[in-house]
Every structure is written in structure tokens, then in C-alpha cells.
Design an enzyme around this catalytic site. Structure first.
Site: not given
Length: 313
Positions: A10, A58, A83, A109, A117, A167
Site C-alpha cells: 500500500r 464507496e 469496500f 488492506h 481490524d 497493509r
């Protein structure tokens, strides 16, 4: 590989956008209020007039990117994979895929390595979803060097592209001085004769670790990096599988519909050899440190070795 430099893809994505922005002014970057996490904030700082934060919306992100693409500009739409592929699937399919627009989706991610998360953000289904959209190119870079090349290739390609970034900081396994990215063409990272290990994303480095350990046991493993899931390099995989007679696929994604499925699609008609798919086994993830989760779900060198022994048996 403790001494090997580690960089999250990322981060590579964000930095590659800035580099690309210095060379071309016909593209814009959009984000859904996650610019710090997706690393597009770097592009915003460098080119504020070409950056749009659409907020936590999104579906609107993808629709707006599609609209911009109709003006002749390239649009990079960035958000978390969960998303991009999940929440906005309808807009990606109907507003971007159906008209085959020049939108490049930077999905960060992805996978179980999102870590703390938890299951709601650990998208293990995105490759499966995106490869079903006609005309969608799906790319999963293995490291920093490859990720930077992917961003440039996506910009140059006409049509929609889904780029999957992670990530977690992962080892840099490619040499920036010699690396050359070719869309739709896999790369033999290590030659072997007993088993073919086909991997993508962060699992490429782990497959190479496994192959080194297997060599100590007298097992010769060929490691292939399939960075482009769609279009898929059938020819390379069939050629390798025909030589070794055994295949293991490795992905930080569900075993349903991802890299493993693409490999089986390629092999079944002409080269039906034993295949073992290593990935997330039809379960949701959970919260925890990324590396610990990868170990728990067998997405490490030891897991690859176990899968190789099983397929050879």
C-alpha cells in the site's frame, strides 16, 4: 529473511502515484476518506488539484471515478479492498466494468493480514468477485518493486483494473534493477522438478522460503509468481505442471474463486494433475496481530511445506 527490506505494498501504491503524477497530468486520484491508510495522501500533498476525497461513500467513489473516466481522464479510485470489491460491487460492475471505463481501483488492506481490524475488514473474497467481471484486469503484486510497476502498467492499460495491495510490510524479493513487469505473464522465481508452487501477493515470498527448506529435504520445488490473476497465464502453469506433475497454490484469499480456482481452470482441460489449494478455508477471519493470523491460518512457509508434502503423498 530477517535482513531483507520490508515494505507494505500500500505504501508502494501511494509513492508510485506521486511518481506517475510527475510524468503525466491526465489522471486524478479519488479516495473514500482513507487517504492516510491507503497512502493516497501523498498524492494529495503533491497534487492537491488532482485529488478528490468523496467521504465514506464507496459507491459514490466508483460512480464518480466512472464519470471522470468518460471525460478522457484516467481515474484511480482508492479504498480498502472490503469496500472496493464488497460494498461498491454494483457500481464497479455496472458503472465501470460494463462500459469498460478507464478506472484503476487501488484496493488496499486486502486479506487476513489486515490483522486487528478483524473479519469485517479482512477481505478474502475480492479476487473471486473481481475476476467474474468481464474485461476486468486483476493484479496482485508480490512486493514493493512489483507494486510500483503495476501502478504504471495499470495507467498505460486501456480499461478497468483492480489492484490488490496489503497493509503488512512484506519482504522485497525482486531486484528493481532487473525486474520487468509484463501484464498477464507469470514469472518463474525458482526452477524445480518435483512440484510446482503457484503463488501471488505476500505468499510468493513465503513460497520461496518453503522451496529453500524443501530443497534441504531433497524436494525440488518450482515457484511461480502469478501477479496477474486475470488475464491468466495458462501456458506457463500448464508447462510447469506438465513437468512436475504436482501443484500447490498459495494465496492470502479464500480457496474459493481466487488464484487456486484460476489454476484449476487452466489445468483441468489438458493437464489434470494433483492440486492442493492453500488459502483461507471458507471461514471468516478474526482480530489479531497480522503475522500471528497468517501463521494460524497456515499462510506461511510451514503451511506451504505441509501442502507440498500432502500433494506429493
Amino acid at each position: 529473511m530477517a535482513d531483507v527490506q520490508k515494505i507494505a505494498t500500500r505504501v508502494s501504491y501511494g509513492e508510485a502515484l506521486v511518481e506517475l503524477g510527475a510524468q503525466h497530468d491526465d489522471f486524478v486520484v479519488l479516495d473514500a476518506d482513507l487517504a492516510a491508510a491507503t497512502q493516497t495522501g501523498k498524492f494529495k500533498a503533491a497534487y492537491p488539484d488532482r485529488f478528490y476525497n468523496v467521504g465514506i461513500a464507496e459507491g459514490h467513489l466508483m460512480s464518480m471515478a466512472a464519470g471522470i473516466a468518460t471525460t478522457g481522464h484516467v481515474a484511480f479510485a482508492s479504498t480498502f479492498a472490503m469496500f472496493a470489491a464488497g460494498r461498491a460491487f454494483e457500481q464497479v460492475r455496472n458503472s465501470i466494468g460494463y462500459p469498460h471505463l478507464n478506472v484503476k481501483i487501488g484496493a488496499t488492506h486486502a486479506g487476513i493480514s489486515v490483522g486487528e481490524d478483524g473479519a469485517t475488514h479482512q477481505c478474502n473474497e475480492d479476487i473471486a468477485l473481481m475476476r467474474t467481471i468481464p474485461g476486468m484486469t486483476v493484479i496482485v503484486p508480490a512486493d514493493d518493486v512489483e507494486a510500483r510497476a503495476v501502478v504504471r502498467a495499470a495507467y498505460e492499460l486501456e480499461g478497468p483494473v483492480y489492484m490488490r495491495f496489503g497493509r503488512l510490510a512484506t519482504p522485497v524479493i525482486n531486484d528493481p534493477e532487473t525486474y520487468s513487469f509484463e501484464l498477464g505473464r507469470g514469472m518463474v522465481m525458482r526452477e524445480g522438478t518435483d512440484v510446482t508452487i503457484v503463488a501471488c501477493g505476500l505468499m510468493v515470498g513465503r513460497a520461496l522460503e518453503a522451496a529453500e527448506q524443501l530443497a534441504g529435504e531433497g524436494i525440488s520445488a518450482e515457484v511461480i509468481n502469478i501477479h496477474t490473476i486475470k488475464p491468466f497465464d495458462d501456458e506457463l502453469v500448464i508447462k510447469s505442471a506438465s513437468k512436475t506433475g504436482h501443484v500447490v497454490t498459495c494465496e492470502e484469499h479464500s480457496v474459493i474463486g481466487g488464484l487456486g480456482a484460476a489454476v484449476l481452470d487452466a489445468l483441468a482441460p489438458t493437464c489434470p494433475v494433483p492440486v492442493r489449494k492453500l488459502g483461507v478455508n471458507d471461514v471468516f477471519g478474526e482480530s489479531g496481530p497480522a503475522v500471528d493470523l497468517l501463521d494460524k491460518y497456515g499462510l506461511n512457509a510451514e503451511g506451504v511445506i505441509k501442502a507440498v508434502r500432502e500433494v506429493l503423498a
